[in-house]
Design a protein around this motif. Structure first.
Motif, PDB file in Angstrom:
ATOM      1  N   ARG A  94     119.099  -2.013  53.581  1.00 20.51           N
ATOM      2  CA  ARG A  94     117.715  -2.367  53.893  1.00 20.51           C
ATOM      3  C   ARG A  94     116.770  -1.231  53.494  1.00 20.51           C
ATOM      4  NH1 ARG A  94     118.452  -5.492  59.620  1.00 20.51           N
ATOM      5  NH2 ARG A  94     118.494  -7.599  58.743  1.00 20.51           N
ATOM      6  N   PRO A  95     115.610  -1.554  52.954  1.00 24.88           N
ATOM      7  CA  PRO A  95     114.654  -0.516  52.551  1.00 24.88           C
ATOM      8  C   PRO A  95     114.256   0.368  53.735  1.00 24.88           C
ATOM      9  CG  PRO A  95     113.943  -2.701  51.833  1.00 24.88           C
ATOM     10  CD  PRO A  95     115.106  -2.907  52.708  1.00 24.88           C
ATOM     11  N   GLN A  96     114.119   1.652  53.476  1.00 27.55           N
ATOM     12  CA  GLN A  96     113.740   2.579  54.533  1.00 27.55           C
ATOM     13  C   GLN A  96     112.222   2.620  54.751  1.00 27.55           C
ATOM     14  OE1 GLN A  96     116.293   4.372  56.401  1.00 27.55           O
ATOM     15  NE2 GLN A  96     117.229   2.630  55.343  1.00 27.55           N
ATOM     16  N   THR A  97     111.470   2.454  53.681  1.00 31.83           N
ATOM     17  CA  THR A  97     110.006   2.435  53.763  1.00 31.83           C
ATOM     18  C   THR A  97     109.482   1.328  52.854  1.00 31.83           C
ATOM     19  OG1 THR A  97     109.563   3.926  51.905  1.00 31.83           O
ATOM     20  CG2 THR A  97     110.044   4.953  54.047  1.00 31.83           C
ATOM     21  N   ILE A  98     108.187   1.092  52.944  1.00 31.22           N
ATOM     22  CA  ILE A  98     107.616   0.032  52.105  1.00 31.22           C
ATOM     23  C   ILE A  98     107.657   0.392  50.622  1.00 31.22           C
ATOM     24  CG2 ILE A  98     106.161  -0.972  53.903  1.00 31.22           C
ATOM     25  CD1 ILE A  98     103.803   0.563  52.772  1.00 31.22           C
ATOM     26  N   ASP A  99     107.782   1.672  50.301  1.00 31.00           N
ATOM     27  CA  ASP A  99     107.909   2.064  48.890  1.00 31.00           C
ATOM     28  C   ASP A  99     109.270   1.689  48.328  1.00 31.00           C
ATOM     29  OD1 ASP A  99     105.353   3.310  48.337  1.00 31.00           O
ATOM     30  OD2 ASP A  99     105.946   4.848  49.774  1.00 31.00           O
ATOM     31  N   ASP A 100     110.232   1.407  49.199  1.00 30.81           N
ATOM     32  CA  ASP A 100     111.567   1.009  48.747  1.00 30.81           C
ATOM     33  C   ASP A 100     111.677  -0.504  48.546  1.00 30.81           C
ATOM     34  OD1 ASP A 100     112.413   3.654  48.965  1.00 30.81           O
ATOM     35  OD2 ASP A 100     113.031   3.396  51.063  1.00 30.81           O
ATOM     36  N   ILE A 101     110.654  -1.251  48.943  1.00 31.60           N
ATOM     37  CA  ILE A 101     110.706  -2.705  48.828  1.00 31.60           C
ATOM     38  C   ILE A 101     110.728  -3.105  47.354  1.00 31.60           C
ATOM     39  CG2 ILE A 101     109.475  -4.867  49.264  1.00 31.60           C
ATOM     40  CD1 ILE A 101     110.528  -3.825  51.809  1.00 31.60           C
ATOM     41  N   PRO A 139     113.069 -12.703  42.118  1.00 32.33           N
ATOM     42  CA  PRO A 139     113.581 -13.035  40.779  1.00 32.33           C
ATOM     43  C   PRO A 139     114.809 -12.201  40.430  1.00 32.33           C
ATOM     44  CG  PRO A 139     111.520 -11.810  40.631  1.00 32.33           C
ATOM     45  CD  PRO A 139     111.714 -12.132  42.069  1.00 32.33           C
ATOM     46  N   PRO A 140     115.669 -12.725  39.543  1.00 32.31           N
ATOM     47  CA  PRO A 140     116.904 -12.012  39.193  1.00 32.31           C
ATOM     48  C   PRO A 140     116.682 -10.574  38.732  1.00 32.31           C
ATOM     49  CG  PRO A 140     116.971 -14.247  38.340  1.00 32.31           C
ATOM     50  CD  PRO A 140     115.579 -14.047  38.893  1.00 32.31           C
ATOM     51  N   ALA A 141     115.598 -10.318  38.007  1.00 32.88           N
ATOM     52  CA  ALA A 141     115.351  -8.952  37.526  1.00 32.88           C
ATOM     53  C   ALA A 141     115.187  -7.981  38.688  1.00 32.88           C
ATOM     54  CB  ALA A 141     114.105  -8.938  36.638  1.00 32.88           C
ATOM     55  N   ASP A 142     114.524  -8.412  39.759  1.00 32.56           N
ATOM     56  CA  ASP A 142     114.368  -7.545  40.933  1.00 32.56           C
ATOM     57  C   ASP A 142     115.674  -7.443  41.715  1.00 32.56           C
ATOM     58  OD1 ASP A 142     111.732  -6.943  40.402  1.00 32.56           O
ATOM     59  OD2 ASP A 142     110.923  -8.560  41.634  1.00 32.56           O
ATOM     60  N   LEU A 143     116.415  -8.550  41.779  1.00 36.73           N
ATOM     61  CA  LEU A 143     117.720  -8.503  42.455  1.00 36.73           C
ATOM     62  C   LEU A 143     118.663  -7.544  41.721  1.00 36.73           C
ATOM     63  CD1 LEU A 143     118.364 -12.256  43.365  1.00 36.73           C
ATOM     64  CD2 LEU A 143     117.690 -10.397  44.895  1.00 36.73           C
ATOM     65  N   LEU A 176     120.862  -4.529  43.320  1.00 31.57           N
ATOM     66  CA  LEU A 176     122.309  -4.398  43.115  1.00 31.57           C
ATOM     67  C   LEU A 176     122.665  -3.032  42.539  1.00 31.57           C
ATOM     68  CD1 LEU A 176     123.080  -7.947  41.660  1.00 31.57           C
ATOM     69  CD2 LEU A 176     123.633  -7.103  43.953  1.00 31.57           C
ATOM     70  N   LYS A 177     121.882  -2.556  41.598  1.00 29.97           N
ATOM     71  CA  LYS A 177     122.149  -1.246  40.994  1.00 29.97           C
ATOM     72  C   LYS A 177     121.971  -0.125  42.010  1.00 29.97           C
ATOM     73  CE  LYS A 177     121.182  -2.362  36.147  1.00 29.97           C
ATOM     74  NZ  LYS A 177     120.288  -2.120  34.986  1.00 29.97           N
ATOM     75  N   ARG A 178     121.005  -0.287  42.905  1.00 28.05           N
ATOM     76  CA  ARG A 178     120.836   0.711  43.964  1.00 28.05           C
ATOM     77  C   ARG A 178     122.076   0.782  44.840  1.00 28.05           C
ATOM     78  NH1 ARG A 178     114.809  -0.081  46.613  1.00 28.05           N
ATOM     79  NH2 ARG A 178     113.577   0.606  44.811  1.00 28.05           N
ATOM     80  N   ALA A 179     122.618  -0.386  45.177  1.00 26.34           N
ATOM     81  CA  ALA A 179     123.809  -0.428  46.030  1.00 26.34           C
ATOM     82  C   ALA A 179     125.002   0.212  45.332  1.00 26.34           C
ATOM     83  CB  ALA A 179     124.126  -1.875  46.407  1.00 26.34           C
ATOM     84  N   LEU A 180     125.103   0.029  44.021  1.00 29.12           N
ATOM     85  CA  LEU A 180     126.198   0.629  43.265  1.00 29.12           C
ATOM     86  C   LEU A 180     126.043   2.144  43.153  1.00 29.12           C
ATOM     87  CD1 LEU A 180     126.534  -1.957  40.354  1.00 29.12           C
ATOM     88  CD2 LEU A 180     128.199  -1.546  42.173  1.00 29.12           C
ATOM     89  N   GLY A 199     125.604   2.373  50.168  1.00 26.71           N
ATOM     90  CA  GLY A 199     125.971   1.355  49.195  1.00 26.71           C
ATOM     91  C   GLY A 199     127.422   0.932  49.273  1.00 26.71           C
ATOM     92  N   VAL A 200     128.001   0.637  48.104  1.00 24.28           N
ATOM     93  CA  VAL A 200     129.345   0.057  48.071  1.00 24.28           C
ATOM     94  C   VAL A 200     130.438   1.085  48.308  1.00 24.28           C
ATOM     95  CG1 VAL A 200     128.649  -1.819  46.542  1.00 24.28           C
ATOM     96  CG2 VAL A 200     129.470   0.339  45.555  1.00 24.28           C
ATOM     97  N   GLY A 201     130.090   2.384  48.331  1.00 20.23           N
ATOM     98  CA  GLY A 201     131.093   3.394  48.609  1.00 20.23           C
ATOM     99  C   GLY A 201     131.107   4.506  47.584  1.00 20.23           C
TER     100      GLY A 201
END
Length: 431
Positions: free
Chosen positions: A13-20, A155-159, A163-167, A173-175
C-alpha cells in the motif's frame, strides 16, 4: 518471498499520496485535493469506485501524508460503539480520521451517532463505497462531505508500475530473492487484473509462489503466468452501478452507429450471462433509436430475441450479433416517441380540451340526442381513404407533435405527413 501473513497487496500500500499510482484526476500533483492534503487539511470525503481501484489505500496515504491518525471500520461489521470510540479518540487527540468502508451500508442508528460528530467537525470522515453514493449513501452524510470522488479502473500501464515496485522492494515486496520475468508476461498479469491493483498484486504473488528457483533466483515462465491468470480479467456485477453503465454504453454505441464498440459491450454483457438484459435492451433500441427510419427493425429484433431465448447461450450470441450490427448500421430516428412525449407533456400540463362531438362514441341509445357522432365523416367512404375533418380538441388546433426525420424509410412517412397537414390547412378544418 518473505514469510508473512499479510498479502502482498496490503504490504505494498502507498505510504503517502506521492506514492499513489493512477487516479491522477483525483490526487495527482496540482489537483485541489493534493494541495489540501499537502498543507495538512483533510476534508470529509466519499471515495467511490470498483473493488481494487485504491479507495482504502488512498485513505491510508492521505492520513500518513497529513500526519493524522486513521481509525478504520467496516459498516457491515461495526456499530455505534466503534463510531463513538473513534469520536472519543478524536476528542483526546484532535487528530483523527475515521475511515468507513462500505459506508453505504450504515444503518440509521449508526448514522444518528456519526452525523453530529461530522457536523461539529470533531470527526473527519473518509467513506469508501463500491456503490454510486448519489444513489446509495444517505443524503445527510453526502451533504457533510466536502468532496465526492470517483476512482477509476487502473490502466495496465499503471498496474505495470505497481508490479515492478513490488518486484524491486525486498522488504515490502515479493522478497529478497531476485525474480526473473519477461516484461511481456508482467504486462499479461497487468492486463488480466482488469484494472484492479489488488488483483494484480495477488496474481504476481501467486506467480512468485509457483516460480522455479535456480541459482538463487526465482524464474516465472509463460506456463506459470497462464495458469495464474486463467479465468481472470473479467469482472461483472449484475447489480452494481457499473452494470447499468455497461447497458448504457451498449445502447449509446448502437445509437452512435459504432458496430465495433457495440459488439465490445455486447460481449461483456453476454460474458456476464446477462442474456435477458441484452434482449430487453435490444428491443428498446429498435423502437427508441431506430424507430420509423426502419420500422422492420423491431420485427427482426423480436425474432432474434425469441431465437436467442430458445437456444440459450452460447449459441444465442449468433442472432444477437446479427441484429446488433444491423441496428448499428440502420438509419436512426427517435421522432415517434419524442412526438408522444410532447403529447404527454401537454396532457400532464392539463391541455386537454373537449373531444369533438363528431368523434364521441355514438353506439348507444340516446347518443344522437346529445349530438355525439353527428357530422362524423367515415374516411373509407372517400377517395384514398381520407377526408378533411377535425380530430384534435379545439384548444389544441394546429398543434404539431410529430417532427419527422428526412432519412431512411421515414422519408416516406414525412412526405405523407406534410401532405395531409397541407390538405387539412387548405380545407381549413376546424375543431
Amino acid at each position: 518471498m518473505q514469510h508473512t501473513t499479510e498479502p502482498l497487496a496490503v504490504r505494498m500500500r502507498p505510504q503517502t499520496i506521492d506514492d499513489i499510482v493512477g487516479q491522477a484526476h483525483i490526487i495527482g500533483p496540482g489537483t485541489p485535493l493534493y494541495k489540501m492534503i499537502k498543507k495538512g487539511y483533510v476534508p470529509s470525503l466519499l471515495l467511490y469506485g470498483e473493488p481494487g481501484t485504491g479507495k482504502t489505500s488512498l485513505a491510508y496515504a492521505i492520513a500518513r501524508t497529513a500526519g493524522r491518525e486513521l481509525i478504520a471500520i467496516n459498516a457491515t461489521s461495526s456499530g455505534k460503539k466503534e463510531i463513538e470510540e473513534a469520536a472519543e479518540a478524536a476528542r483526546w487527540s484532535g487528530n483523527v480520521i475515521l475511515f468507513i468502508d462500505e459506508i453505504h451500508r450504515l444503518n440509521k442508528a449508526q448514522q444518528d451517532v456519526l452525523l453530529p460528530h461530522m457536523e461539529s467537525g470533531l470527526v473527519t470522515l473518509i467513506g469508501a463505497t463500491t456503490e454510486n453514493p448519489f444513489h446509495e449513501v444517505n443524503p445527510a452524510i453526502r451533504s457533510r462531505c466536502g468532496q465526492i470522488q470517483q476512482l477509476k479502473r487502473i490502466p495496465p500501464a499503471d498496474l505495470l508500475v505497481i508490479l515492478k515496485r513490488a518486484l524491486a522492494d525486498p522488504e515490502r515486496g515479493v522478497g529478497a530473492k531476485p525474480v526473473v520475468i519477461d516484461e511481456a508476461l508482467l504486462w499479461r498479469i497487468a492486463e488480466a487484473a482488469g484494472g484492479d491493483a489488488r488483483a494484480a498484486l495477488s496474481l504476481l504473488e501467486a506467480a512468485v509462489a509457483a516460480a522455479d528457483e535456480r541459482d538463487g533466483r526465482l524464474y516465472i515462465d509463460e506456463d506459470i503466468v497462464a495458469s495464474c491468470t486463467a479465468n481472470r480479467g473479467f469482472i461483472h456485477d449484475r447489480y452494481g452501478d457499473h452494470y447499468y453503465s455497461l447497458l448504457s454504453a451498449f445502447q449509446k454505441s448502437v445509437r452512435g452507429s459504432d458496430a465495433d464498440a457495440a459488439l465490445h459491450y455486447l460481449a461483456r454483457l453476454l460474458e456476464g450471462g446477462d442474456l435477458a438484459a441484452v434482449c430487453r435492451r435490444l428491443l428498446v433500441i429498435a423502437y427508441e433509436d431506430i424507430g420509423l427510419a426502419n420500422p422492420m427493425a423491431g420485427v427482426k429484433v423480436q425474432a432474434a430475441v425469441e431465437a436467442a431465448e430458445r437456444i440459450g447461450l452460447p449459441e444465442a450470441r449468433i442472432p444477437l450479433a446479427v441484429v446488433t450490427i444491423e441496428l448499428c448500421l440502420s438509419p436512426k430516428s427517435n421522432s415517434a416517441y419524442k412526438a408522444l412525449d410532447a403529447a404527454l407533456a401537454d396532457v400532464r400540463a392539463g391541455k386537454l380540451g373537449e373531444i369533438p362531438d363528431h368523434l364521441k362514441d355514438a353506439h348507444y341509445k340516446g347518443a344522437a340526442v346529445l349530438g355525439h357522432g353527428k357530422g362524423y365523416l367515415y374516411p373509407h367512404d372517400y377517395p384514398n381513404g381520407w377526408v378533411a375533418q377535425a380530430y384534435l380538441p379545439s384548444v389544441l388546433e394546429g398543434v404539431r407533435y410529430y417532427e419527422p426525420k428526412e432519412h431512411g424509410e421515414e422519408k416516406y412517412y414525412a412526405k405523407v405527413y406534410r401532405r395531409l397537414r397541407q390538405l387539412s390547412q387548405e380545407n381549413h378544418v376546424e375543431s
